[in-house]
Design an enzyme around this catalytic site. Structure first.
Site, mmCIF file in Angstrom:
data_model
loop_
_atom_site.group_PDB
_atom_site.id
_atom_site.type_symbol
_atom_site.label_atom_id
_atom_site.label_comp_id
_atom_site.label_asym_id
_atom_site.label_seq_id
_atom_site.Cartn_x
_atom_site.Cartn_y
_atom_site.Cartn_z
ATOM 1 N N LYS A 105 0.854 -1.197 0.000
ATOM 2 C CA LYS A 105 0.000 0.000 0.000
ATOM 3 C C LYS A 105 0.879 1.232 0.000
ATOM 4 O O LYS A 105 2.012 1.195 0.480
ATOM 5 C CB LYS A 105 -0.906 0.023 1.242
ATOM 6 C CG LYS A 105 -2.124 0.912 1.104
ATOM 7 C CD LYS A 105 -3.261 0.198 0.390
ATOM 8 C CE LYS A 105 -4.482 1.061 0.229
ATOM 9 N NZ LYS A 105 -5.640 0.285 -0.259
HETATM 10 P P1 NAD Z 1 -12.914 7.809 -2.984
HETATM 11 O O1 NAD Z 1 -11.911 8.857 -2.724
HETATM 12 O O2 NAD Z 1 -13.361 7.574 -4.388
HETATM 13 O O3 NAD Z 1 -14.228 8.064 -2.098
HETATM 14 C C1 NAD Z 1 -14.211 8.241 -0.718
HETATM 15 C C2 NAD Z 1 -15.592 8.783 -0.339
HETATM 16 O O4 NAD Z 1 -15.729 8.810 1.067
HETATM 17 C C3 NAD Z 1 -15.848 10.211 -0.831
HETATM 18 O O5 NAD Z 1 -17.194 10.291 -1.264
HETATM 19 C C4 NAD Z 1 -15.649 11.043 0.440
HETATM 20 O O6 NAD Z 1 -16.342 12.272 0.373
HETATM 21 C C5 NAD Z 1 -16.239 10.091 1.449
HETATM 22 N N1 NAD Z 1 -15.851 10.320 2.840
HETATM 23 C C6 NAD Z 1 -14.629 10.543 3.367
HETATM 24 N N2 NAD Z 1 -14.725 10.725 4.701
HETATM 25 C C7 NAD Z 1 -16.037 10.588 5.016
HETATM 26 C C8 NAD Z 1 -16.779 10.628 6.214
HETATM 27 N N3 NAD Z 1 -16.170 10.838 7.387
HETATM 28 N N4 NAD Z 1 -18.103 10.437 6.147
HETATM 29 C C9 NAD Z 1 -18.723 10.203 4.969
HETATM 30 N N5 NAD Z 1 -18.090 10.150 3.809
HETATM 31 C C10 NAD Z 1 -16.763 10.329 3.830
HETATM 32 O O7 NAD Z 1 -12.320 6.458 -2.358
HETATM 33 P P2 NAD Z 1 -12.707 4.959 -2.700
HETATM 34 O O8 NAD Z 1 -11.720 4.463 -3.703
HETATM 35 O O9 NAD Z 1 -14.171 4.853 -2.946
HETATM 36 O O10 NAD Z 1 -12.327 4.241 -1.317
HETATM 37 C C11 NAD Z 1 -13.226 4.204 -0.213
HETATM 38 C C12 NAD Z 1 -12.800 3.083 0.720
HETATM 39 O O11 NAD Z 1 -12.781 1.849 0.000
HETATM 40 C C13 NAD Z 1 -11.392 3.220 1.313
HETATM 41 O O12 NAD Z 1 -11.384 2.631 2.588
HETATM 42 C C14 NAD Z 1 -10.548 2.379 0.362
HETATM 43 O O13 NAD Z 1 -9.342 1.924 0.956
HETATM 44 C C15 NAD Z 1 -11.506 1.243 0.099
HETATM 45 N N6 NAD Z 1 -11.233 0.471 -1.106
HETATM 46 C C16 NAD Z 1 -11.154 1.064 -2.334
HETATM 47 C C17 NAD Z 1 -10.922 0.282 -3.453
HETATM 48 C C18 NAD Z 1 -10.902 0.857 -4.850
HETATM 49 O O14 NAD Z 1 -10.824 0.074 -5.802
HETATM 50 N N7 NAD Z 1 -11.001 2.161 -5.038
HETATM 51 C C19 NAD Z 1 -10.752 -1.091 -3.315
HETATM 52 C C20 NAD Z 1 -10.857 -1.665 -2.052
HETATM 53 C C21 NAD Z 1 -11.112 -0.873 -0.962
#
Ligand code: NAD
Length: 419
Positions: A105
């Site tokens: 990561k």
């Molecule tokens: P992203 O940046 O696209 O979206 C994150 C979202 O969370 C945004 O809408 C943001 O406004 C919101 N957010 C942040 N803090 C918040 C809070 N306190 N309350 C409510 N909303 C809040 O990120 P993503 O890629 O969707 O990732 C989200 C989660 O999923 C992370 O934990 C990431 O590690 C995990 N994840 C992502 C992927 C991927 O393929 N992108 C894969 C596995 C896991």
């Protein structure tokens, strides 16, 4: 370890699985330490001519089963501790779905909403060069995470290609399709969340069409999860992002909300309005009277402070580490089902694996093939975890961790400790 350490939370989960597996203490010691941690300083010339120095990290937790794999996060709260935890979860995630990767990561401590696109691009290129000694198609392959996207991956791939003097497509996954990305990658994590939710509902004999859902976070994972679950017939009662939570007991127009975010400031829901919608707080969203809660934002959202008040009977972890171990004990005691992050959000890394395979072979699949193969991997993994949980009378996280840790431990043993 620092107070509130996320890595301590990852170790607690590992220790719990190790105990159930009666894992050799020597192997547990190996798995408790990331193989490699790199911290870099990133001087960036800002648009006003000043130089800002950002801090970045890349951590490789385990390469026992294959090259390290994991996203890159841009967020003001990124710390080495967090990146260590996220890389550890990646190891288990790749193992539970049985793809030939280890865990890695990366992240930069930065609020990207405060930077211009050009500043973000320069910072990304500098970070890429700084971590280049340890990344590579056969050693460590980055991908998008919070606040990074296919555009960021394109810059990373271009930077490595410029430095090497030839195009290196398979250095990252999550690239745009024009650059050898896989069809279906952008939606893959949310699609995996949907498959896991539907499989859980089947086991609980529940009808998706009579199921209500709340989704925290409306980025890549949250928005696609909400969209695909609504297409399965679920009623999405609330979604949220950093601008707050949007609630309609009769169901939200998810497709319109996604379309709104394509042009809104910082891709936020701020200012979205439609009949019947009211604004609630993020905390209220977590405590709504819904069947399924999908935390898809950041770590430590369900804690000892609010776990008692969670009404959903199923929590499907779209985010990594959204539930603390203390909170999870409360949820499990109340008979709730927590589909753990390493299983629930594994769709992204599975299609990243498909992308890497397609890049290496220069042979590309249709979106239908990608989605079908993803469904097979996710349904098989869910089934294995559910079956073990039933047999061993364990919760789903312990069962998923038992499968994952056992696979990694066997790989470590089979390789032996070098030299
Ligand atoms: P992203 O940046 O696209 O979206 C994150 C979202 O969370 C945004 O809408 C943001 O406004 C919101 N957010 C942040 N803090 C918040 C809070 N306190 N309350 C409510 N909303 C809040 O990120 P993503 O890629 O969707 O990732 C989200 C989660 O999923 C992370 O934990 C990431 O590690 C995990 N994840 C992502 C992927 C991927 O393929 N992108 C894969 C596995 C896991």
């Amino acid at each position: 370890m620092e107070k509130g350490s996320v890595f301590a939370m990852a170790l607690e989960q590992l220790n719990s699985a190790a105990k159930l597996l009666k894992l050799d203490d020597n192997i547990l010691r190996v798995l408790s330490h990331p193989e490699r941690e790199l911290t870099v300083s990133l001087p960036v010339v800002m648009d006003d001519g000043n130089i800002e120095v950002f801090t970045g990290h890349r951590v490789q937790h385990s390469s026992a089963r294959g090259p390290c794999k994991g996203g890159i996060r841009y967020h003001q709260n990124v710390t080495l501790d967090e990146v260590k935890a996220l890389s550890t979860w990646m190891t288990w995630k790749c193992a539970v779905v049985n793809i030939p990767y280890g865990g890695g990561k990366g992240g930069i401590t930065v609020d990207p909403t405060k930077l211009s696109d050009n500043e973000i691009r320069r910072m990304t290129r500098r970070y890429t060069v700084a971590i280049m000694p340890i990344i590579g198609p056969h050693s460590d392959i980055p991908a998008p995470d919070v606040n990074t996207s296919s555009e960021t991956m394109g810059w990373i791939m271009d930077t490595v290609s410029m430095m090497r003097g030839s195009t290196v497509l398979d250095i990252v996954t999550g690239k745009s399709v024009e650059l050898g990305g896989s069809l279906g990658r952008r939606e893959a994590t949310g699609r995996g969340v949907m498959f896991n939710t539907i499989e859980l509902l089947k086991r609980l004999d529940k009808d998706p069409k009579k199921t209500t859902v709340a989704v925290q976070g409306f980025g890549n994972v949250g928005s696609v999860s909400a969209d695909l679950l609504s297409k399965e017939g679920c009623k999405i009662m609330a979604v949220s992002d950093v601008s707050g939570a949007y609630y309609n007991p009769n169901g939200l127009p998810i497709a319109d909300m996604i379309a709104y975010c394509t042009t809104s400031k910082n891709r936020l829901l701020e200012g979205f309005s439609a009949a019947g919608i009211s604004k609630i707080s993020n905390e209220e969203l977590l405590q709504l009277d819904v069947d399924v809660l999908v935390p898809a934002a950041l770590e430590k959202q369900i804690t000892i402070e609010n776990a008692e008040k969670i009404k959903a009977y199923a929590i499907v972890e779209g985010a990594n580490g959204p539930t603390t171990p203390d909170a999870e004990r409360i949820l499990i005691k109340k008979g709730k089902h927590v589909v753990p992050d390493i299983l629930a959000n594994s769709g992204g890394v599975v299609v990243s694996y498909f992308e890497w395979v397609q890049s290496i072979q220069s042979f590309f699949w249709t979106e239908e093939e990608v989605n079908k193969n993803l469904e097979r991997v996710e349904v098989d993994a869910f089934d294995a975890v559910w079956t073990l949980a039933q047999r061993e009378k364990q919760d789903l996280r312990n069962a998923a961790m038992m499968i994952a840790v056992d696979r990694v431990a066997k790989a470590v043993k089979a390789r032996g400790i070098w030299p």
